[in-house]
Design a protein around this motif. Structure first.
Motif, PDB file in Angstrom:
ATOM      1  N   TRP A  65       0.807  -1.118   0.153  1.00  0.00           N
ATOM      2  CA  TRP A  65       0.087  -0.082  -0.004  1.00  0.00           C
ATOM      3  C   TRP A  65       0.740   1.311  -0.144  1.00  0.00           C
ATOM      4  O   TRP A  65       0.278   2.280   0.078  1.00  0.00           O
ATOM      5  N   ASN A  66       2.146   1.122  -0.072  1.00  0.00           N
ATOM      6  CA  ASN A  66       2.986   2.519  -0.241  1.00  0.00           C
ATOM      7  C   ASN A  66       3.623   2.455  -1.242  1.00  0.00           C
ATOM      8  O   ASN A  66       4.857   2.736  -1.457  1.00  0.00           O
ATOM      9  N   TRP A  67       3.328   1.493  -2.389  1.00  0.00           N
ATOM     10  CA  TRP A  67       4.105   1.732  -3.639  1.00  0.00           C
ATOM     11  C   TRP A  67       4.384   2.976  -4.255  1.00  0.00           C
ATOM     12  O   TRP A  67       5.431   3.216  -5.131  1.00  0.00           O
ATOM     13  N   HIS A  68       3.357   4.012  -4.006  1.00  0.00           N
ATOM     14  CA  HIS A  68       3.685   5.293  -4.438  1.00  0.00           C
ATOM     15  C   HIS A  68       3.629   6.057  -3.081  1.00  0.00           C
ATOM     16  O   HIS A  68       2.572   6.937  -2.978  1.00  0.00           O
ATOM     17  N   PRO A  69       4.677   6.113  -2.266  1.00  0.00           N
ATOM     18  CA  PRO A  69       4.608   6.873  -1.221  1.00  0.00           C
ATOM     19  C   PRO A  69       4.338   8.401  -1.345  1.00  0.00           C
ATOM     20  O   PRO A  69       5.056   8.975  -2.237  1.00  0.00           O
TER      21      PRO A  69
ATOM     22  N   SER B 244       2.241  12.681   5.933  1.00  0.00           N
ATOM     23  CA  SER B 244       2.376  11.166   6.970  1.00  0.00           C
ATOM     24  C   SER B 244       1.230  11.377   7.972  1.00  0.00           C
ATOM     25  O   SER B 244       0.293  12.354   8.004  1.00  0.00           O
ATOM     26  N   GLY B 245       1.165  10.324   8.835  1.00  0.00           N
ATOM     27  CA  GLY B 245       0.168  10.340   9.856  1.00  0.00           C
ATOM     28  C   GLY B 245      -0.872   9.200   9.586  1.00  0.00           C
ATOM     29  O   GLY B 245      -1.021   8.689   8.483  1.00  0.00           O
ATOM     30  N   GLU B 246      -1.726   9.026  10.430  1.00  0.00           N
ATOM     31  CA  GLU B 246      -2.472   8.047  10.484  1.00  0.00           C
ATOM     32  C   GLU B 246      -3.676   8.236   9.315  1.00  0.00           C
ATOM     33  O   GLU B 246      -4.104   7.364   8.655  1.00  0.00           O
ATOM     34  N   GLN B 247      -4.087   9.470   8.817  1.00  0.00           N
ATOM     35  CA  GLN B 247      -5.085   9.947   7.899  1.00  0.00           C
ATOM     36  C   GLN B 247      -4.486   9.629   6.678  1.00  0.00           C
ATOM     37  O   GLN B 247      -5.129   8.726   5.634  1.00  0.00           O
ATOM     38  N   ALA B 248      -3.223   9.835   6.478  1.00  0.00           N
ATOM     39  CA  ALA B 248      -2.879   9.316   4.936  1.00  0.00           C
ATOM     40  C   ALA B 248      -2.437   7.914   5.116  1.00  0.00           C
ATOM     41  O   ALA B 248      -2.744   7.266   3.833  1.00  0.00           O
ATOM     42  N   ASN B 249      -1.968   7.181   6.061  1.00  0.00           N
ATOM     43  CA  ASN B 249      -1.925   5.775   5.876  1.00  0.00           C
ATOM     44  C   ASN B 249      -3.582   4.975   5.730  1.00  0.00           C
ATOM     45  O   ASN B 249      -3.608   4.111   5.103  1.00  0.00           O
TER      46      ASN B 249
ATOM     47  N   GLU C 195      -3.734 -10.211   0.036  1.00  0.00           N
ATOM     48  CA  GLU C 195      -2.834  -9.868   1.461  1.00  0.00           C
ATOM     49  C   GLU C 195      -2.356  -8.479   0.921  1.00  0.00           C
ATOM     50  O   GLU C 195      -1.952  -8.077  -0.297  1.00  0.00           O
ATOM     51  N   GLN C 196      -2.646  -7.470   1.931  1.00  0.00           N
ATOM     52  CA  GLN C 196      -2.298  -6.137   2.000  1.00  0.00           C
ATOM     53  C   GLN C 196      -0.905  -5.901   2.758  1.00  0.00           C
ATOM     54  O   GLN C 196      -1.099  -6.468   4.006  1.00  0.00           O
ATOM     55  N   VAL C 197       0.093  -5.507   2.329  1.00  0.00           N
ATOM     56  CA  VAL C 197       1.345  -5.365   2.918  1.00  0.00           C
ATOM     57  C   VAL C 197       1.881  -3.890   2.850  1.00  0.00           C
ATOM     58  O   VAL C 197       1.726  -3.230   2.090  1.00  0.00           O
ATOM     59  N   GLU C 198       2.495  -3.657   4.294  1.00  0.00           N
ATOM     60  CA  GLU C 198       3.227  -2.242   4.134  1.00  0.00           C
ATOM     61  C   GLU C 198       4.690  -2.386   4.003  1.00  0.00           C
ATOM     62  O   GLU C 198       5.333  -3.391   4.471  1.00  0.00           O
TER      63      GLU C 198
END
Length: 300
Positions: free
Chosen positions: A39-43, A47-52, A82-85
């Motif tokens: 889920w951060n292929w295109h970081p 930052s922060g919980e909202q963006a995550n 499967e969703q990975v960080e």
């Protein structure tokens, strides 16, 4: 649990095509299919919980799109996701770690520019120690099939050739076995291709025969190829094999040989190099200029 066929999805057209191809491959191999999204292929900078949370939501949407495509086109597949960080290359290499093979998408272009293979796909191919298959955007399951003998487009009964590019200076069992198994699963013909070059007179050493004709040298290579494949023919008696040796640059010969193929299989040597992992010139040419799915099989 059986090792799954894993496929990286990101909501793109090439990712969806890869998911559909991987689903059919999973059914052929009687394996489950695992859809993987990093889920951060295109970081982004924020930052922060909202963006995550937003990235996780987009990841779930990508997985749902891929699942709907797979369910619609290949309803018999056993499916999970499967969703990975984490960084995309590292995430895809690790999740799931014990997969049978990993499938990724590549974006097709027209003309002589070949295919765009993103940095993620290139990074995975250069580092993976399991087979990786690259599938172009727009690839359909029927693209692997030959038209019916009567020329109709509606009835397809046979698969296009599986093409194996082999280096007879260093034939590798893992690569050969992958190609034979792929041909067996499809009921397809396997065409094994080796490219050779006439030695330069400058490069001839003591005792080398500089006057051997091209046809005689081709016969020698063909005899060597036949000997290398004899064990595999015995192991896979149901696979029809065509052996081809062609004079020319390996990159050019292989791209031409795969023009009408359903799948191209090439090898990549696992080495520790100061410059880091790499694909090698032949594999590099294959994944950039071949239109059919390309399987890159790593070997020691």
């Amino acid at each position: 649990m059986l090792a799954p066929v894993a496929v990286g999805v990101d909501g793109s057209a090439e990712g969806l095509a890869a998911a559909e191809w991987a689903a059919h491959e999973a059914v052929r191999r009687d394996r489950p299919l695992c859809l993987v999204h990093a889920w951060n292929w295109h970081p982004r900078q924020e930052s922060g919980e909202q963006a995550n949370a937003a990235q996780r939501y987009l990841g779930r949407r990508s997985l749902r799109q891929a699942e709907e495509r797979v369910r619609r086109t290949c309803p018999d597949v056993r499916l999970n996701d499967e969703q990975v960080e984490g960084p995309a290359v590292a995430a895809l290499l690790k999740a799931p770690e014990q997969s049978e093979l990993l499938v990724l998408g590549s974006r097709g272009l027209s003309g002589f520019t070949g295919f765009v293979v993103g940095s993620v796909a290139l990074g995975v191919v250069a580092r993976a120690e399991r087979p990786v298959v690259l599938v172009r955007a727009g690839e359909q399951p029927a693209d692997e099939h030959l038209p019916a003998a009567d020329g109709s487009a509606s009835t397809r009964t046979a698969y296009r050739d599986v093409v194996l590019g082999i280096d007879l200076a260093d034939p590798c069992d893992e690569v050969i076995e992958f190609a034979f198994e792929a041909a067996r699963l499809r009921g397809a013909r396997l065409r094994v291709v080796h490219a050779w070059r006439q030695p330069s007179p400058i490069g001839l050493g003591p005792g080398d025969l500089g006057l051997v004709s091209a046809s005689e040298r081709a016969d020698e290579w063909l005899g060597f190829l036949t000997a290398v494949l004899r064990m595999w023919r015995d192991k896979y008696p149901g696979v029809e094999v065509v052996e081809t040796v062609t004079e020319g640059r390996p990159q050019t010969v292989l791209v031409q040989a795969a023009a009408e193929a359903g799948l191209l299989v090439v090898g990549r040597r696992i080495t520790e190099r100061p410059a880091g992992p790499h694909t090698g010139p032949v594999t590099h040419a294959a994944i950039h200029h071949v239109g059919c799915p390309v399987a890159v099989v790593a070997h020691a």
